[in-house]
Design an enzyme around this catalytic site. Sequence first.
Site, short mmCIF file in Angstrom:
data_model
loop_
_atom_site.label_atom_id
_atom_site.label_comp_id
_atom_site.label_asym_id
_atom_site.label_seq_id
_atom_site.Cartn_x
_atom_site.Cartn_y
_atom_site.Cartn_z
N GLY A 178 -16.65 5.95 3.81
CA GLY A 178 -15.82 4.68 3.96
C GLY A 178 -14.54 5.18 3.99
O GLY A 178 -13.72 4.70 2.85
N LYS A 190 2.24 4.06 7.08
CA LYS A 190 2.70 4.31 5.56
C LYS A 190 4.64 4.87 6.24
O LYS A 190 5.53 5.40 4.88
CB LYS A 190 1.79 5.57 5.52
CG LYS A 190 0.67 4.45 5.22
CD LYS A 190 -0.48 5.55 4.94
CE LYS A 190 -1.54 5.55 4.73
NZ LYS A 190 -3.27 5.53 4.65
#
Length: 432
Positions: free
Chosen positions: A189, A207
Amino acid sequence: MSEVLRVGIAGLGTVGAAVVRLLQTQAGDLAARTGRSIVVAGVSARDRKRDRGVDLSGVEWFDDPIALARSEKIDLFVELIGGDEGGARASVEAALKAGKSVATANKALLAKHGLELARLAESHHSALAFEASVAGGIPIVKTLREGLAGNSIARVYGILNGTCNYILSRMELEELSFAECLSEAQRLGYAEADPTFDIGGFDTAHKLAILASLAFGVKLDAEAISIEGIQDISLADLHAARELGYRVKLLGVAQRTPHGVEQRVHPTMVPLSSPIAQVMGVTNAVTVDADAVNELTLVGPGAGGMATASAVVADIADIARGIRSAPFGLPVDHLATAQKSPMQRHEGGYYIRLAARNHIGAAAAIATRMAERGISLESIVQRRGCAADDSVVPVVLVTYATTEASVREALAAIVADGHIAEKPQVIRIERE
Ligand code: HSE
């Protein structure tokens, strides 16, 4: 400002559920720290029936996140839907236009629409907070915007994508293929819904755009970032890096140069002795070179429900305290336009791996082409080939500082000479 801060949360995935849990379990401490009670007043998600392991009794359910964003029953809207358009963008805009503050973890939304959203927040005197959008639980947004406000920053760089760092770490330590490590990252995940965002370097670029704006006072501009992913990194590169005293990391780097702020995302050789080289697995790290503090490295969990929720809750606490910082450190109109610094002008050392045809004079010709472009070689290593007849042999070069343009010209000449059998592998070296 009501005494109680009423929070609406849109998106109840791993992070959303963890935010609810933290707000509930830390309620007493948060009230003591901020002077206000913070309550979850409304939530919105796709599946109402799913058990998320948190107590939502007494919390109003909204099928439509925009209705939640506009609701009179909340003061602060937390967006954890994800994506740079659709419900995420519409609901954040709706909340800001309704005069509510917003906290979000959505790096893609900020990289694309951050300036418009910051302008909306400014005009409505609301907060737009996004600590969780970069490097998960590491408080790098506050570090750059508040903690280092007295510094002039020369460079900020880091491991900003846990999936890529996990893949590179497992490949190197366990001798696994790229594909095996990627499917494991997906199973655990860590990866985005579309893992191309991770391995292609796009998540890191989103980012980095946020970090560059905070560090250098420039407008977010994802178009100004040169992006390369890790999909072409092989075990041969990871082994060669180790032998040469380096480790390969996917870095996002924003750096002041005489030509403007250079912003780049690419696989990078970092010295094995550097703090960032020690960062393995899904962990993130950010290093800041600043004049007063010299060098600062923050290391911590870059993804995961509780770590990301920690950053979201820190923003909620700031908003509860009444803090309304300019989202990117300066009013939007004072942010400079990012001058694009083309990669051709990038200066640094280079690792180059060539599959050289094993004939007399090939190595000498390769070295000559390098010398013709003024490139000085720090090391040159030729190994025996893997093919039974030794017809192709790996040659690894490490250069002293040179320009990207010189390296590309030299390699074009080497390819044209017919000395190599495959596309050259080039990895930039980032020194401390
Ligand atoms: N896919 C991202 C990562 C999640 O691997 O770092 C956190 O932004």
